[in-house]
Design an enzyme around this catalytic site. Structure first.
Site, PDB file in Angstrom:
ATOM      1  N   ASP A   1      65.021   5.451  60.151  1.00 16.53           N
ATOM      2  CA  ASP A   1      65.687   4.159  60.336  1.00 16.53           C
ATOM      3  C   ASP A   1      65.081   3.044  59.488  1.00 16.53           C
ATOM      4  O   ASP A   1      65.051   1.880  59.898  1.00 16.53           O
ATOM      5  CB  ASP A   1      65.693   3.759  61.829  1.00 16.53           C
ATOM      6  CG  ASP A   1      66.352   4.803  62.697  1.00 16.53           C
ATOM      7  OD1 ASP A   1      67.317   5.425  62.217  1.00 16.53           O
ATOM      8  OD2 ASP A   1      65.899   5.007  63.835  1.00 16.53           O
TER       9      ASP A   1
ATOM     10  N   LYS B   1      67.598   3.564  54.836  1.00 21.37           N
ATOM     11  CA  LYS B   1      67.899   4.463  53.706  1.00 21.37           C
ATOM     12  C   LYS B   1      69.366   4.327  53.290  1.00 21.37           C
ATOM     13  O   LYS B   1      69.685   4.308  52.102  1.00 21.37           O
ATOM     14  CB  LYS B   1      67.601   5.926  54.098  1.00 21.37           C
ATOM     15  CG  LYS B   1      66.138   6.172  54.420  1.00 21.37           C
ATOM     16  CD  LYS B   1      65.890   7.585  54.909  1.00 21.37           C
ATOM     17  CE  LYS B   1      66.454   7.866  56.277  1.00 21.37           C
ATOM     18  NZ  LYS B   1      65.835   7.127  57.399  1.00 21.37           N
TER      19      LYS B   1
ATOM     20  N   GLY C   1      71.562   8.551  61.391  1.00 18.41           N
ATOM     21  CA  GLY C   1      72.487   7.437  61.595  1.00 18.41           C
ATOM     22  C   GLY C   1      72.172   6.439  60.501  1.00 18.41           C
ATOM     23  O   GLY C   1      71.175   5.740  60.576  1.00 18.41           O
ATOM     24  N   HIS C   2      72.979   6.445  59.455  1.00 21.52           N
ATOM     25  CA  HIS C   2      72.725   5.574  58.298  1.00 21.52           C
ATOM     26  C   HIS C   2      73.776   4.474  58.277  1.00 21.52           C
ATOM     27  O   HIS C   2      74.968   4.760  58.241  1.00 21.52           O
ATOM     28  CB  HIS C   2      72.754   6.377  56.995  1.00 21.52           C
ATOM     29  CG  HIS C   2      71.641   7.377  56.907  1.00 21.52           C
ATOM     30  ND1 HIS C   2      71.438   8.187  55.815  1.00 21.52           N
ATOM     31  CD2 HIS C   2      70.653   7.692  57.774  1.00 21.52           C
ATOM     32  CE1 HIS C   2      70.375   8.954  56.024  1.00 21.52           C
ATOM     33  NE2 HIS C   2      69.894   8.677  57.212  1.00 21.52           N
TER      34      HIS C   2
ATOM     35  N   GLN D   1      66.155  11.172  58.191  1.00 22.52           N
ATOM     36  CA  GLN D   1      64.873  11.173  58.899  1.00 22.52           C
ATOM     37  C   GLN D   1      63.782  10.641  57.949  1.00 22.52           C
ATOM     38  O   GLN D   1      64.091   9.844  57.083  1.00 22.52           O
ATOM     39  CB  GLN D   1      64.529  12.554  59.472  1.00 22.52           C
ATOM     40  CG  GLN D   1      65.450  13.010  60.598  1.00 22.52           C
ATOM     41  CD  GLN D   1      66.791  13.513  60.114  1.00 22.52           C
ATOM     42  OE1 GLN D   1      66.874  14.371  59.255  1.00 22.52           O
ATOM     43  NE2 GLN D   1      67.869  12.993  60.653  1.00 22.52           N
TER      44      GLN D   1
HETATM   45  P1  GDP Z   1      68.547   4.545  58.064  1.00 20.78           P
HETATM   46  O1  GDP Z   1      68.705   5.570  59.118  1.00 20.78           O
HETATM   47  O2  GDP Z   1      67.250   4.662  57.343  1.00 20.78           O
HETATM   48  O3  GDP Z   1      69.718   4.484  57.107  1.00 20.78           O
HETATM   49  O4  GDP Z   1      68.503   3.134  58.812  1.00 20.78           O
HETATM   50  P2  GDP Z   1      69.476   2.658  60.021  1.00 20.78           P
HETATM   51  O5  GDP Z   1      70.821   2.397  59.458  1.00 20.78           O
HETATM   52  O6  GDP Z   1      69.366   3.583  61.177  1.00 20.78           O
HETATM   53  O7  GDP Z   1      68.753   1.325  60.458  1.00 20.78           O
HETATM   54  C1  GDP Z   1      68.523   0.280  59.557  1.00 20.78           C
HETATM   55  C2  GDP Z   1      69.283  -0.969  60.038  1.00 20.78           C
HETATM   56  O8  GDP Z   1      68.840  -2.068  59.286  1.00 20.78           O
HETATM   57  C3  GDP Z   1      70.771  -0.911  59.813  1.00 20.78           C
HETATM   58  O9  GDP Z   1      71.416  -1.627  60.834  1.00 20.78           O
HETATM   59  C4  GDP Z   1      70.959  -1.615  58.462  1.00 20.78           C
HETATM   60  O10 GDP Z   1      72.239  -2.204  58.327  1.00 20.78           O
HETATM   61  C5  GDP Z   1      69.911  -2.661  58.569  1.00 20.78           C
HETATM   62  N1  GDP Z   1      69.289  -3.115  57.316  1.00 20.78           N
HETATM   63  C6  GDP Z   1      68.977  -2.420  56.204  1.00 20.78           C
HETATM   64  N2  GDP Z   1      68.275  -3.188  55.342  1.00 20.78           N
HETATM   65  C7  GDP Z   1      68.145  -4.396  55.944  1.00 20.78           C
HETATM   66  C8  GDP Z   1      67.487  -5.606  55.570  1.00 20.78           C
HETATM   67  O11 GDP Z   1      66.854  -5.728  54.531  1.00 20.78           O
HETATM   68  N3  GDP Z   1      67.534  -6.635  56.484  1.00 20.78           N
HETATM   69  C9  GDP Z   1      68.198  -6.535  57.676  1.00 20.78           C
HETATM   70  N4  GDP Z   1      68.200  -7.584  58.487  1.00 20.78           N
HETATM   71  N5  GDP Z   1      68.829  -5.404  58.043  1.00 20.78           N
HETATM   72  C10 GDP Z   1      68.785  -4.353  57.194  1.00 20.78           C
HETATM   73  P1  IMO Z   2      67.703   8.591  60.285  1.00 24.26           P
HETATM   74  O1  IMO Z   2      68.197   9.463  59.149  1.00 24.26           O
HETATM   75  C1  IMO Z   2      64.938   8.168  63.611  1.00 24.26           C
HETATM   76  C2  IMO Z   2      63.917  11.832  65.776  1.00 24.26           C
HETATM   77  C3  IMO Z   2      64.396  11.974  67.205  1.00 24.26           C
HETATM   78  C4  IMO Z   2      63.288  12.822  67.785  1.00 24.26           C
HETATM   79  C5  IMO Z   2      62.953  13.770  66.623  1.00 24.26           C
HETATM   80  C6  IMO Z   2      63.632  15.126  66.707  1.00 24.26           C
HETATM   81  O2  IMO Z   2      68.765   7.720  60.870  1.00 24.26           O
HETATM   82  O3  IMO Z   2      66.457   7.870  59.889  1.00 24.26           O
HETATM   83  P2  IMO Z   2      66.124  15.942  66.309  1.00 24.26           P
HETATM   84  O4  IMO Z   2      67.407  15.545  66.989  1.00 24.26           O
HETATM   85  O5  IMO Z   2      66.101  15.719  64.849  1.00 24.26           O
HETATM   86  O6  IMO Z   2      65.676  17.328  66.691  1.00 24.26           O
HETATM   87  O7  IMO Z   2      65.017  14.963  66.963  1.00 24.26           O
HETATM   88  O8  IMO Z   2      63.363  13.097  65.442  1.00 24.26           O
HETATM   89  N1  IMO Z   2      64.985  11.544  64.793  1.00 24.26           N
HETATM   90  C7  IMO Z   2      65.160  10.359  64.220  1.00 24.26           C
HETATM   91  N2  IMO Z   2      64.533   9.177  64.395  1.00 24.26           N
HETATM   92  N3  IMO Z   2      65.892   8.278  62.681  1.00 24.26           N
HETATM   93  C8  IMO Z   2      66.510   9.446  62.467  1.00 24.26           C
HETATM   94  O9  IMO Z   2      67.376   9.651  61.454  1.00 24.26           O
HETATM   95  C9  IMO Z   2      66.185  10.550  63.278  1.00 24.26           C
HETATM   96  N4  IMO Z   2      66.614  11.826  63.344  1.00 24.26           N
HETATM   97  C10 IMO Z   2      65.858  12.422  64.272  1.00 24.26           C
HETATM   98  O10 IMO Z   2      64.471  10.722  67.832  1.00 24.26           O
HETATM   99  O11 IMO Z   2      62.143  12.050  68.030  1.00 24.26           O
HETATM  100 MG    MG Z   3      69.060   5.695  61.175  1.00 21.69          MG
END
Ligand code: GDP
Ligand code: IMO
Ligand code: MG
Length: 428
Positions: free
Chosen positions: A13, A16, A40-41, A223
């Site tokens: 999270d 990416k 979850g991107h 991840q």
């Molecule tokens: P990922 O799994 O690595 O793609 O990250 P997630 O989407 O799960 O979580 C990142 C969150 O931060 C998302 O809601 C993005 O829209 C948001 N985001 C990404 N870059 C920035 C930033 O520079 N500032 C803010 N405020 N939000 C950001």
């Molecule tokens: P993104 O791509 C954050 C965590 C789960 C759990 C562990 C194993 O959005 O960064 P799994 O379902 O993969 O067997 O769970 O990994 N986990 C993540 N945490 N971001 C993710 O993906 C994750 N995908 C799995 O919470 O601790």
């Molecule tokens: Mg994510």
């Protein structure tokens, strides 16, 4: 340079999806190479938010090829849902390519994910319950079902019948659970097979011929390093290889064909699920980070654990992935803090250590050594040039680069595509 890997440096999270979307403007192809719908991107463009689980974050560019490579475990129901949602929002989905070698997440994978977590009780991993671990288990056990099997009607029903016989034995005798209805599963998946068939191809030859032709390819890690099955905080990890090396196995692209690696680093740390997290702040600072950053899981909605940035982990990720540049995200979330901390070393029993301990018992004893930075206390979300950032923000970022030995490549100051400061060129 024509191939760039984006890999999470922390516990996931990091943003990416946003970084991939920002770079995808220049790419011909974006490739997912590991994980599955546990990802979850989030991508935000022009006030619209897209949450992607299996589709590569290049999907919003018309004409960009989006590859789901062999290392991904694919839940067809989820993939079809995502494709339908994208179509309904006017997104072109005709350039999706799905590897015929990718493994398929089956109903028993999701069920066993849940049952195993319940069995672990207090020691649960906190998985996303998407069947990811059990699907990779079956792959290693050589009883997995691949996309090429799914689209072959006879092969598919033969394989499902034989695997379900075994799974039902375990369900009934070990878990005291009702058996699965094999005919229902076959009927359900035959419908999925027809829907995904148009996307299926040999992505190995596709990607290698694109690379040979000098096309620009972006590999999108899901991840992150500390969730890597070998290098993360085992067993509190996922079941794949999010580090850059995962591309070799997960996409069939040789390591020497990777030109550049970008590590995505959130300006502070978060973790979802159980397991060690040395800089976690179980105090008002952690609460403030969670509120300011709205840190709740994209996939599960769970509150994320929050803490200060751990530069030891970023350095470790850099070593493992050969990271050339960092993309630092969510710097704007720190706008309101008067004081910001960064962990720059680990101590155990008063002595500095130079590695991330393998043993969780030892890792639990680690004391983070913090450096304290003055906050900038102003809104940076509209800044588009590095030199225009407040001095205190630059000091924080430059210290991160010097502690980790990794150059700054991108600074992100907001979720939107344009809220991105580039300090380097990633494609020629
Ligand atoms: P990922 O799994 O690595 O793609 O990250 P997630 O989407 O799960 O979580 C990142 C969150 O931060 C998302 O809601 C993005 O829209 C948001 N985001 C990404 N870059 C920035 C930033 O520079 N500032 C803010 N405020 N939000 C950001
Ligand atoms: P993104 O791509 C954050 C965590 C789960 C759990 C562990 C194993 O959005 O960064 P799994 O379902 O993969 O067997 O769970 O990994 N986990 C993540 N945490 N971001 C993710 O993906 C994750 N995908 C799995 O919470 O601790
Ligand atoms: Mg994510």
């Amino acid at each position: 340079m024509s191939t760039v890997v984006i890999s999470g440096a922390l516990w996931g999270d990091e943003g990416k999806g946003k970084i991939v979307d920002a770079l995808a403007a220049q790419a011909d192809t974006v490739v997912r190479f590991q994980g599955g719908s546990n990802a979850g991107h989030t991508v935000s463009v022009g006030g619209e938010e897209y949450k992607l689980r299996l589709l590569p974050s290049g999907i919003l560019y018309k004409g960009t090829t989006c590859v789901i490579a062999n290392g991904v475990v694919v839940d067809p129901q989820c993939l079809i849902e995502e494709i339908d949602n994208m179509k309904a929002r006017g997104v072109d989905t005709s350039n999706i390519r799905l590897s015929n070698r990718a493994h398929v997440v089956m109903p028993w994978h999701k069920l066993f994910d849940e049952l195993a977590e319940n069995f672990r009780g207090e020691n649960k991993i906190g998985t996303t319950k998407r069947g990811i671990g059990p699907c990779y288990i079956d792959k290693a056990d050589r009883i997995g079902i691949r996309v090429c099997d799914l689209i072959d009607r006879q092969d598919f029903s033969d394989k499902v019948r034989s695997v379900v016989e075994l799974k039902n034995l375990i369900l009934e005798k070990v878990y005291n659970h009702a058996p699965l209805d094999v005919e229902e599963i076959i009927r359900e998946y035959e419908v999925y097979a027809e829907k995904i068939r148009p996307f299926v191809c040999d992505t190995i030859s596709l990607l290698n011929s694109q690379i040979d032709a000098g096309k620009k390819i972006l590999f999108e890690g899901a991840q992150a390093t500390m969730l890597d099955i070998d290098y993360g905080t085992y067993p509190f990890v996922t079941s794949s290889h999010p580090i850059s090396g995962g591309v070799g196995i997960g996409a069939g692209v040789a390591p020497k064909k990777i030109d550049t690696v970008v590590g995505v680093v959130k300006a502070y740390c978060t973790r979802v699920g159980s397991g060690p997290f040395p800089t976690e702040q179980l105090n008002p600072v952690g609460d403030k980070l969670r509120e300011a950053g709205r840190e709740f899981g994209t996939v599960t909605g769970r509150p994320r654990r929050c803490g200060w940035l751990d530069a030891c982990v970023v350095k470790y990720a850099g070593q493992l992935s050969g990271t050339d540049y960092m993309a630092v995200t969510r710097l704007d979330i720190l706008d309101s803090f008067d004081e910001i901390k960064m962990c720059t070393a680990y101590k155990i029993d008063g002595a500095i250590i130079n590695e991330i301990p393998a043993s969780l018992k030892v890792l639990a004893k680690v004391e983070p050594v913090y450096e304290i930075f003055a906050g900038w206390q102003c809104d940076i979300s509209k800044i588009r040039r590095f030199e225009d950032l407040p001095l205190n923000a630059k000091i924080y970022l430059e210290r991160l680069a010097s502690v980790t030995g990794i150059k700054l490549g991108i600074v992100s100051v907001g979720a939107n595509r344009d809220q991105t400061i580039f300090l380097a060129d990633f494609f020629d």
